[in-house]
Design a protein around this motif. Structure first.
Motif, short mmCIF file in Angstrom:
data_model
loop_
_atom_site.label_atom_id
_atom_site.label_comp_id
_atom_site.label_asym_id
_atom_site.label_seq_id
_atom_site.Cartn_x
_atom_site.Cartn_y
_atom_site.Cartn_z
N LEU A 263 -21.92 29.32 -37.32
CA LEU A 263 -20.63 29.39 -38.01
C LEU A 263 -20.73 30.10 -39.35
N LEU A 264 -21.83 29.90 -40.05
CA LEU A 264 -22.01 30.56 -41.33
C LEU A 264 -22.07 32.07 -41.16
N ALA A 265 -22.86 32.53 -40.20
CA ALA A 265 -22.99 33.97 -39.97
C ALA A 265 -21.78 34.53 -39.23
N GLY A 266 -21.27 33.76 -38.26
CA GLY A 266 -20.23 34.28 -37.39
C GLY A 266 -18.87 34.38 -38.02
N VAL A 267 -18.53 33.43 -38.91
CA VAL A 267 -17.16 33.45 -39.46
C VAL A 267 -17.10 33.34 -40.98
N LEU A 268 -17.98 32.56 -41.61
CA LEU A 268 -17.84 32.36 -43.05
C LEU A 268 -18.10 33.64 -43.84
N LEU A 269 -19.08 34.42 -43.42
CA LEU A 269 -19.34 35.67 -44.13
C LEU A 269 -18.16 36.63 -44.01
N LYS A 270 -17.39 36.52 -42.93
CA LYS A 270 -16.26 37.42 -42.70
C LYS A 270 -15.12 37.16 -43.67
N MET A 271 -15.09 35.96 -44.26
CA MET A 271 -14.02 35.64 -45.19
C MET A 271 -14.09 36.53 -46.43
N GLY A 272 -15.30 36.85 -46.87
CA GLY A 272 -15.44 37.71 -48.05
C GLY A 272 -14.97 39.12 -47.78
N THR A 273 -15.45 39.73 -46.69
CA THR A 273 -15.06 41.10 -46.38
C THR A 273 -13.58 41.19 -46.01
N TYR A 274 -13.05 40.16 -45.35
CA TYR A 274 -11.61 40.13 -45.05
C TYR A 274 -10.79 40.15 -46.34
N GLY A 275 -11.23 39.41 -47.34
CA GLY A 275 -10.52 39.40 -48.62
C GLY A 275 -10.47 40.77 -49.27
N PHE A 276 -11.56 41.53 -49.16
CA PHE A 276 -11.54 42.90 -49.70
C PHE A 276 -10.44 43.73 -49.03
N VAL A 277 -10.36 43.66 -47.70
CA VAL A 277 -9.40 44.49 -46.96
C VAL A 277 -7.97 43.98 -47.15
N ARG A 278 -7.78 42.68 -47.16
CA ARG A 278 -6.43 42.11 -47.22
C ARG A 278 -5.86 42.09 -48.64
N ILE A 279 -6.69 41.88 -49.65
CA ILE A 279 -6.18 41.68 -51.01
C ILE A 279 -6.52 42.84 -51.93
N VAL A 280 -7.80 43.19 -52.02
CA VAL A 280 -8.23 44.14 -53.04
C VAL A 280 -7.74 45.56 -52.74
N LEU A 281 -7.97 46.07 -51.54
CA LEU A 281 -7.60 47.46 -51.23
C LEU A 281 -6.11 47.73 -51.38
N PRO A 282 -5.23 46.90 -50.78
CA PRO A 282 -3.80 47.19 -50.96
C PRO A 282 -3.20 46.67 -52.26
N GLY A 283 -3.74 45.58 -52.79
CA GLY A 283 -3.14 44.94 -53.96
C GLY A 283 -3.45 45.62 -55.28
N VAL A 284 -4.68 46.09 -55.43
CA VAL A 284 -5.10 46.76 -56.67
C VAL A 284 -5.83 48.06 -56.30
N PRO A 285 -5.10 49.05 -55.77
CA PRO A 285 -5.77 50.26 -55.27
C PRO A 285 -6.52 51.04 -56.35
N GLU A 286 -6.00 51.08 -57.57
CA GLU A 286 -6.72 51.80 -58.63
C GLU A 286 -8.01 51.08 -58.99
#
Length: 544
Positions: A263-286
């Motif tokens: 579970l740690l490798a399969g899903v928990l690590l994905k939470m960090g990279t998902y946050g980059f795509v969902r929040i950082v890239l569209p929310g603060v593009p500059e």
């Protein structure tokens, strides 16, 4: 696609998130007399399988009802005010990015519950174990389903407590320090991330993630975007895990029980990279554009460093000098197969971060694909290594291999064959899931977004390609030392003398991962066609 009413889809998504939480509460209650079976321990383990199975079924129905022609739009969306004074809302929804992660989480949680029903790890009460697994599943599913920054933070934090206790109470050697290091690193990162989320939400005038994606940074000053991207990115990078913020990971994986590692490798690590795509890239593009070169640089260092660490661990003891690349966290962990797979995750997640850092459709699609492939392949590898450790009593590579090799092909051919399959899938063999994500991430680095230094990203591409070669080297070395050899040769490991081959429940738990790894490798258009419209929606104005 199965045509379903919007109300039904909304109810399904809410049920997918809420059922594991209700199941966790029910797990700690006394079992009704008619459901106890051979005893309360068996009853609660069966309860875990039932709840995760129902959640998986609901997730599959939700996926079948998802309109793939509108994968860039939020579907199954529900929005209810929760804390009006702070404008925090119970806002749920899924698109082509979050849906595959939702299905992956539900699948791995069910397979872990099924595996634990037959092979419950040694430790305290199974009631607490099942409740923690279900609570962890709830937090992870909510992370991929919520569309409010504060809810995202709460869901992100929910998983920390159950994972800490799974490591600390049901883990192996060194579990105490590993659990503390895990919780301290992730809590520190979460505090910094919370400050960034508040800075973003208060200055944008909304905590709604869908609205932030539509605004695409409008109304936010450059300094605000840079500070928000830095704070949020640091918290997400720890969970990703990005070098050099990865040092909590090897110890946590080595000490965790098998299902905890999966579970740690399969899903928990994905939470960090998902946050980059969902929040950082569209929310603060500059802000994302400012830090993209640095993110790419740290990503490729992680790729090379993780690969060198794995190579050091895979080499026999006669080449012990290489092992300075893999710092020892506790006695007896040098050469541990679980530790090796943990370091491989640092390298594989480096490709995910590199794809995100390109800020292109190609790179981000590759990052999301590599995310899913890593969950399938590394989840399978941790299952296999955990089963090998249960049989042999050790996962130390030198002890298992000895002078002639562990000879799993001869002693347990199905187990050896599956381990070899997992290894070649992990090294990115064409035709298997791991190939496409890494390829697209490297292609994204070949043509990064406008304004990013192409010469620098070409260097990052070359270093990433070097990482793929190193990955092939250490994975093939592991296969040679563990799977090959003379089965008639004497061994110092009693469990290897008559090692049982794959059992029925293990086949049931591992077969879906094998099948999906092959399908994702042979039919990439299915996932890419689902994700690409959503990626284009989050990155408007990008031409490739």
């Amino acid at each position: 696609m199965i045509p379903l009413d919007d109300t039904v889809l909304q109810a399904l998504l809410v049920a997918v998130v809420a059922l594991p939480l209700l199941g966790a509460v029910a797990a700690v209650l006394p079992a009704p007399p008619g459901l106890r079976g051979r005893g309360p321990d068996q009853a609660v383990l069966r309860h875990g399988v039932t709840v995760t199975g129902v959640v998986l079924l609901a997730t599959v129905v939700l996926a079948l009802g998802f309109d793939t022609d509108r994968s860039d739009a939020m579907q199954a969306e529900s929005d209810v005010s929760w804390i009006p004074a702070l404008d925090v809302r119970l806002h749920f929804g899924i698109d082509g990015i979050s849906l595959p992660l939702l299905v992956l989480t539900a699948l791995l949680a069910f397979l872990c519950a099924l595996y634990s029903y037959a092979r419950m790890p040694a430790g305290p009460s199974p009631k607490a174990f099942v409740a923690l697994i279900l609570l962890l599943e709830c937090g992870t599913l909510a992370t991929f389903a919520v569309l409010d920054l504060m809810l995202f933070f709460l869901a992100f934090e929910t998983v920390l407590v159950p994972m800490y206790f799974l490591i600390a109470r049901w883990g192996g050697q060194g579990r105490g320090p590993a659990a503390w290091k895990f919780i301290l690193y992730t809590l520190l990162g979460s505090v910094v991330m919370l400050l960034g989320l508040l800075l973003l939400g208060l200055n944008a005038g909304t905590f709604d993630m869908a609205a932030l994606a539509r605004q695409h940074g409008a109304g936010l000053g450059h300094t605000t975007q840079v500070l928000a991207a830095l704070a949020i990115g640091l918290g997400l990078a720890i969970k990703a895990p990005m070098w050099p913020l990865h040092s909590w990971l090897p110890g946590a994986h080595t000490a965790a029980p098998t299902v905890g590692s999966v579970l740690l490798a399969g899903v928990l690590l994905k939470m960090g990279t998902y946050g980059f795509v969902r929040i950082v890239l569209p929310g603060v593009p500059e802000g994302a554009h400012t830090f993209a070169p640095y993110l790419a640089a740290f990503a490729v260092v992680g790729i090379v460093y993780g690969s060198l660490a794995c190579l050091a661990l895979a080499l026999p003891s006669s080449d012990r000098s290489w092992r300075r690349f893999a710092p020892q966290s506790s006695p007896g962990t040098q050469g541990d197969l679980k530790r090796l797979i943990a370091y491989s995750s640092v390298g594989h997640m480096g490709f995910v971060l590199l794809g995100i850092a390109t800020l292109t459709h190609t790179g981000v699609n590759g990052a999301l694909y590599a995310n899913l492939a890593h969950g399938l392949v590394t989840g399978l590898l941790f299952f296999l290594v955990g089963a090998l450790k249960d049989r042999a009593g050790t996962s130390d590579l030198d002890t298992l291999a000895g002078a002639t090799g562990a000879a799993l092909y001869g002693r347990a051919p199905r187990l050896g064959g599956l381990l070899a399959f997992g290894a070649v899938a992990s090294l990115g063999l064409p035709g298997l899931a791991g190939f496409w994500g890494e390829l697209l991430a490297l292609l994204g680095a070949y043509h990064p977004a406008a304004g990013l230094s192409r010469p620098a990203f070409l260097v990052f591409l070359a270093l990433g390609a070097l990482g793929t070669l190193l990955t092939a080297a250490y994975m093939l070395l592991v296969v040679r030392r563990v799977c090959m050899g003379d089965p008639a040769a004497p061994t110092s490991v009693p469990g290897l003398a008559k090692v049982p081959d794959v059992r029925g429940v293990e086949f049931a738990a591992w077969t879906p991962l094998v099948v999906l790894t092959v399908l994702a490798g042979l039919w990439p258009a299915a996932l890419l066609g689902l994700m690409d419209p959503a990626v284009q929606s989050l990155l408007p104005g990008v031409t490739r």
